[in-house]
Design a protein around this motif. Structure first.
Motif, PDB file in Angstrom:
ATOM      1  N   ALA A 244       0.848  -1.189   0.000  1.00  0.00           N
ATOM      2  CA  ALA A 244       0.000   0.000   0.000  1.00  0.00           C
ATOM      3  C   ALA A 244       0.885   1.241   0.000  1.00  0.00           C
ATOM      4  CB  ALA A 244      -0.924  -0.002   1.217  1.00  0.00           C
ATOM      5  N   ALA A 249      -1.428   3.651  -2.191  1.00  0.00           N
ATOM      6  CA  ALA A 249      -2.850   3.281  -2.098  1.00  0.00           C
ATOM      7  C   ALA A 249      -3.259   3.239  -0.629  1.00  0.00           C
ATOM      8  CB  ALA A 249      -3.063   1.915  -2.739  1.00  0.00           C
ATOM      9  N   GLU A 250      -4.550   3.308  -0.383  1.00  0.00           N
ATOM     10  CA  GLU A 250      -5.024   3.214   1.002  1.00  0.00           C
ATOM     11  C   GLU A 250      -4.986   1.759   1.435  1.00  0.00           C
ATOM     12  OE1 GLU A 250      -5.847   5.656   2.979  1.00  0.00           O
ATOM     13  OE2 GLU A 250      -6.221   7.335   1.611  1.00  0.00           O
ATOM     14  N   LEU A 251      -4.560   1.518   2.661  1.00  0.00           N
ATOM     15  CA  LEU A 251      -4.623   0.181   3.243  1.00  0.00           C
ATOM     16  C   LEU A 251      -5.901   0.117   4.071  1.00  0.00           C
ATOM     17  CD1 LEU A 251      -3.222  -2.535   3.829  1.00  0.00           C
ATOM     18  CD2 LEU A 251      -2.152  -1.448   5.799  1.00  0.00           C
ATOM     19  N   VAL A 252      -6.842  -0.720   3.669  1.00  0.00           N
ATOM     20  CA  VAL A 252      -8.128  -0.738   4.361  1.00  0.00           C
ATOM     21  C   VAL A 252      -8.426  -2.115   4.941  1.00  0.00           C
ATOM     22  CG1 VAL A 252      -9.038   1.026   2.802  1.00  0.00           C
ATOM     23  CG2 VAL A 252      -9.505  -1.377   2.339  1.00  0.00           C
ATOM     24  N   GLU A 253      -9.279  -2.120   5.965  1.00  0.00           N
ATOM     25  CA  GLU A 253      -9.843  -3.365   6.460  1.00  0.00           C
ATOM     26  C   GLU A 253     -11.317  -3.373   6.073  1.00  0.00           C
ATOM     27  OE1 GLU A 253      -8.908  -3.943  10.634  1.00  0.00           O
ATOM     28  OE2 GLU A 253      -6.916  -3.105  10.297  1.00  0.00           O
ATOM     29  N   SER A 255     -13.917  -3.245   7.696  1.00  0.00           N
ATOM     30  CA  SER A 255     -14.767  -2.291   8.410  1.00  0.00           C
ATOM     31  C   SER A 255     -14.614  -0.865   7.872  1.00  0.00           C
ATOM     32  CB  SER A 255     -14.437  -2.319   9.904  1.00  0.00           C
ATOM     33  OG  SER A 255     -13.069  -2.029  10.086  1.00  0.00           O
ATOM     34  N   ASP A 256     -13.602  -0.626   7.043  1.00  0.00           N
ATOM     35  CA  ASP A 256     -13.434   0.712   6.452  1.00  0.00           C
ATOM     36  C   ASP A 256     -14.273   0.889   5.183  1.00  0.00           C
ATOM     37  OD1 ASP A 256     -11.464   1.516   8.315  1.00  0.00           O
ATOM     38  OD2 ASP A 256      -9.956   0.382   7.205  1.00  0.00           O
ATOM     39  N   MET A 267     -15.357   3.987   0.808  1.00  0.00           N
ATOM     40  CA  MET A 267     -14.576   3.899   2.043  1.00  0.00           C
ATOM     41  C   MET A 267     -14.894   5.074   2.946  1.00  0.00           C
ATOM     42  SD  MET A 267     -10.708   4.651   0.795  1.00  0.00           S
ATOM     43  CE  MET A 267     -10.241   6.112  -0.114  1.00  0.00           C
ATOM     44  N   LYS A 268     -14.724   4.815   4.232  1.00  0.00           N
ATOM     45  CA  LYS A 268     -15.099   5.814   5.227  1.00  0.00           C
ATOM     46  C   LYS A 268     -13.919   6.743   5.472  1.00  0.00           C
ATOM     47  CE  LYS A 268     -17.855   2.247   7.487  1.00  0.00           C
ATOM     48  NZ  LYS A 268     -17.874   1.323   8.640  1.00  0.00           N
ATOM     49  N   THR A 269     -14.045   7.975   5.030  1.00  0.00           N
ATOM     50  CA  THR A 269     -12.927   8.914   5.184  1.00  0.00           C
ATOM     51  C   THR A 269     -13.312  10.072   6.083  1.00  0.00           C
ATOM     52  OG1 THR A 269     -13.417  10.521   3.447  1.00  0.00           O
ATOM     53  CG2 THR A 269     -12.432   8.433   2.746  1.00  0.00           C
ATOM     54  N   ILE A 270     -12.349  10.940   6.326  1.00  0.00           N
ATOM     55  CA  ILE A 270     -12.597  12.097   7.186  1.00  0.00           C
ATOM     56  C   ILE A 270     -13.551  13.088   6.515  1.00  0.00           C
ATOM     57  CG2 ILE A 270     -10.486  11.998   8.538  1.00  0.00           C
ATOM     58  CD1 ILE A 270      -9.310  14.062   6.568  1.00  0.00           C
ATOM     59  N   LEU A 273     -18.036   9.515   2.748  1.00  0.00           N
ATOM     60  CA  LEU A 273     -17.814   8.316   1.947  1.00  0.00           C
ATOM     61  C   LEU A 273     -17.195   8.672   0.596  1.00  0.00           C
ATOM     62  CD1 LEU A 273     -21.138   6.396   2.704  1.00  0.00           C
ATOM     63  CD2 LEU A 273     -18.880   6.044   3.711  1.00  0.00           C
TER      64      LEU A 273
END
Lengths: 482, 307
Positions: A244, A249-253, A255-256, A267-270, A273
């Motif tokens: 990543a 790139a974003e590293l997501v799980e 739940s993200d 994806m859930k960002t600051i 979405l």
């Protein structure tokens, strides 16, 4: 005191660096002479340097034990393994040919199944594989490619020829260690890099990025690419983070991520979405989507399969790609190559006996002490019987297992895996090894320069998996002198 | 950026700041308590109070001596606020966010954690304590320096700024509070050596501000001025006003979100603190409550999607 190569015995194996007469093989000449010029004290210093570098670089992998998960430093041998560039070029061609054919095969299986209709491969071999996913029938991923990232295990036999041991088409790992091994070696043996022409390996993340970008369903300049990891407790977490980072790139799980009513993945960002275009997923099919596969999966994203089937997100590798890395299907790969490409395979398979075939099964049962028996669907070297190293009792257990579920087992002759000098203390001793190159296919095909060399650190052992005490070496593709 | 990653950046910088502050405070006390007359009531246990770690301390130790306090603050793995724990937590946050942080940071934090775990005895025993703490502080500063120089000043950076400055402001208020408490308990003692000089000098050094104070205030070290300096100085990076300004600036650069508490904090900081008595302690208490509210609002605003 320094290394005396005349004391090094290659035994009855093909050694990667040293010929039978104790002289270095061509691509290893400088390396072997250089190591021979170092004193024992200097060799030990380099070894220590490698160890502290690994610690500082935080190169680790996780081992699961009864006492909990341990983050272990990456076991590394400082003597690189060399392959000549011309030999590698031919091998790389064979690897590309193989993946191209495998992808045509997978795409065919989930559509018309011509190869079955034409009688090249029996229907039950494929359709009974637990990696055949009926949920994927009729889907066409971008470029018709299902396995975008493939890790193919190669071994060298007595004849010095590379054989394909297995194809890993689900979530192959190890590529970050290939890159880190080179970083370590550059720090430990810097002198050699100025003299030898060693081809670089660190272009892999850029190729991976381009390949993933070529899968984006939205035609936009900057598609959102993410690496989906099962999380910090996964043994390959280091690699997920590494890739990543290298790709930006974003590293997501799981739940993200969330799949909304429009069947798009976000994806859930600051800032709320944001839509995701390509997911390089490092979790197994079964855990991808609790709506479709395992309901109890906490790692996946509910609705992910819906989004993928609707063509709103690309998954690499595509779900269901694993159908072609089944070890029974493996036996048919040469035929698969001939069928789809009308070409002869450039890389040979290891001879394989299918326990589902009554005649071959009989042979296997009679020769359990000589063969390696593998379950069709496991990876990581688990659940294997290595005949010559097994007890009578283990052989009997496997005989029962095979008779109960013949489709699930294959057997191969015990190979004379090649060796390479590996430091035991400060003396090099031959240890068996394999090679895992990585092949990418999106719009284009790409093969790594060499790959990850894994070494069985125990004398005589053939098991190279890091989860079972294997180590690794840097792999040098060396250009010939002109 | 991912909410989860934003939260990790925020915590990472809080932990690094906490580790550095803890190392500095132990160092300052170490230096101070060597040559202090018995009549002046400053004990090692003050450090435990400043860190709000009395409960953890009482659960583990009975004797409130130097060895136990230093152990709890530097080495104790059961104390979540100890220097070692803070560094390990910082490392864990880096480990899980390496995709947004500069590559060398991972090596730096690894080296620092390795150094601390190998040399922790040097922190607990007196002989090499100074050098050990110095190295830890340098390690933290190296990390902050790398980020300042090398990291893109994007959202991830703003979260690092939020965490660092909130932790710093909170710590400054705690150190001031400890100063007031010490002052109140020693003011009625008649002696040649002015305890207030020692107490407030100590407060300044704990915030790494002795030099800056002298150059800015051009006055002797004295309670009211020290408080004024650490509360209101516009230029000193560890004054509460400076930290609050940094927080406000970072908030402005992040995706629109209303942090209502910022206005309240501003009003609080605009007020003039009165005499150095209990009312001042109450004032510091209000500041600390305001910091806690900020922390909560950051969470609601940017990290809430995560989970």
């Amino acid at each position: 005191m320094s290394i005396d190569w005349t004391e090094y015995s290659t035994g009855n194996f093909y050694d990667e660096l040293i010929a039978e007469d104790c002289s270095p093989r061509e691509p290893a000449t400088r390396l072997v002479n250089y190591l021979g010029s170092l004193s024992t004290a200097e060799i030990n210093k380099r070894k220590e340097m490698a160890e502290s570098t690994i610690q500082e670089m935080g190169v680790s992998f996780t081992v699961y034990t009864e006492e909990g998960n341990i983050d272990r430093a990456w076991p590394f041998d400082i003597i690189p393994r060399t392959i000549s560039a011309s030999h590698w070029e031919k091998t790389a061609k064979g690897l590309k040919q193989r993946l191209k054919a495998l992808n045509m095969f997978i795409n065919d299986l989930y559509h018309e199944q011509e190869i079955i209709k034409d009688g090249v491969i029996p229907a039950e071999i494929v359709l009974k594989s637990k990696n055949f996913r009926p949920e994927c029938v009729g889907v066409t991923p971008p470029h018709g490619v299902w396995a975008n990232i493939c890790g193919t295990d190669l071994v060298r036999d007595l004849d010095g020829q590379f054989y394909v041991l297995e194809d890993n088409l689900r979530v192959p790992s190890g590529v970050s260690y290939m890159i880190e091994n080179r970083e370590i070696t550059k720090r430990v043996l810097p002198e050699l890099f100025s003299k030898d022409s060693i081809l670089p390996v660190n272009n892999y993340p850029a190729h991976l990025f381009d390949m993933l970008a070529s899968l984006s369903p939205r035609d936009i300049p900057q598609p959102e690419i993410v690496v989906l990891t099962p999380g910090i407790f996964n043994s390959a977490y280091f690699e997920h983070a590494f890739l990543a980072q290298q790709m930006g790139a974003e590293l997501v799980e799981g739940s993200d991520l969330v799949v909304e009513d429009d069947d798009c993945v976000y994806m859930k960002t600051i800032s709320g979405l944001e839509q995701v275009d390509v997911i390089y997923r490092r979790i197994d099919d079964e855990f991808l989507d609790p709506e479709t596969f395992r309901e109890d999966s906490m790692l996946g994203v509910p609705g992910l399969m819906r989004a993928w089937k609707a063509g709103n997100v690309a998954l690499a590798n595509a779900p269901g790609a694993g159908v072609a890395d089944d070890k029974v299907v493996y036996a048919y790969v040469p035929d698969i190559i001939r069928y789809y490409l009308q070409e002869e395979p450039l890389l040979p398979n290891v001879e394989t006996f299918l326990c589902s075939d009554p005649e071959q099964r009989q042979y296997v049962l009679e020769n359990l002490d000589k063969l390696v028996v593998k379950p069709a669907n496991e990876s990581g070297g688990y659940g294997m019987l290595v005949g010559p190293h097994s007890t009578k009792k283990e052989q009997e257990q496997f005989a029962t297992l095979i008779s109960k579920n013949p489709r699930n087992y294959i057997a191969q002759p015990t190979l004379s895996l090649s060796t390479a000098p590996t430091l035991c203390g400060s003396t090099p001793e031959p240890r068996h090894l394999d090679l895992r190159p990585f092949i990418l296919q999106g719009k284009n095909l790409f093969v790594t320069t060499g790959g990850l060399t894994r070494v069985a650190m125990k004398k005589g052992s053939l098991v190279v998996n890091s989860s079972q005490g294997g180590g690794s070496k840097d792999t040098w593709i060396v250009e010939e002198k002109r | 950026m991912l909410s989860k990653v934003a939260e990790r950046m925020y915590w990472f910088s809080r932990y690094i700041e906490r580790a550095e502050n803890t190392a500095r405070m132990v160092g300052v006390y170490d230096n101070l308590l060597f040559d202090l007359p018995r009549s002046i009531n400053i004990s090692w246990f003050n450090l435990v109070v400043i860190n709000s770690s009395e409960d953890v301390f009482n659960a583990r130790y009975t004797v409130k001596d130097e060895k136990n306090v230093v152990k709890l603050l530097l080495a104790d793995s059961t104390n979540p606020n100890s220097m070692s724990s803070s560094l390990l937590m910082a490392r864990e946050n880096v480990r899980t966010s390496r995709d947004v942080l500069p590559l060398p940071l991972w090596e730096l934090i690894n080296e620092l954690c390795m150094y601390v775990s190998e040399h922790i005895r040097d922190g607990i025993n007196r002989t090499n304590r100074h050098g050990f703490l110095d190295n830890v502080i340098k390690g933290c500063q190296q990390i902050n320096g790398l980020l300042a120089d090398n990291m893109s000043k994007d959202a991830a950076w703003q979260f690092i700024r939020l965490g660092r400055n909130l932790e710093r402001a909170d710590m400054a208020s705690r150190i001031l509070d400890a100063g007031i408490t010490a002052q109140l308990s020693s003011s009625d003692v008649e002696q040649d050596l002015d305890p207030s000089q020692i107490i407030w000098g100590n407060v300044l050094r704990s915030c790494d501000g002795a030099m800056n104070y002298r150059r800015t205030m051009r006055a002797t070290v004295e309670g009211t001025r020290v408080c004024q300096f650490l509360l209101h100085d516009k230029h000193f990076p560890r004054s509460i006003t400076f930290c609050a300004d940094q927080i406000a600036a970072a908030v402005d650069l992040l995706p629109a979100c209303e942090i209502k508490e910022l206005a309240k904090l501003k009003t609080l900081l605009a007020g003039e603190p009165g005499e150095l008595d209990e009312s001042f302690s109450d004032y510091l208490n209000d500041l600390q409550l305001s910091f806690a509210n900020l922390h909560m609002q950051f969470g609601q605003c940017w990290f809430a999607l995560n989970g």
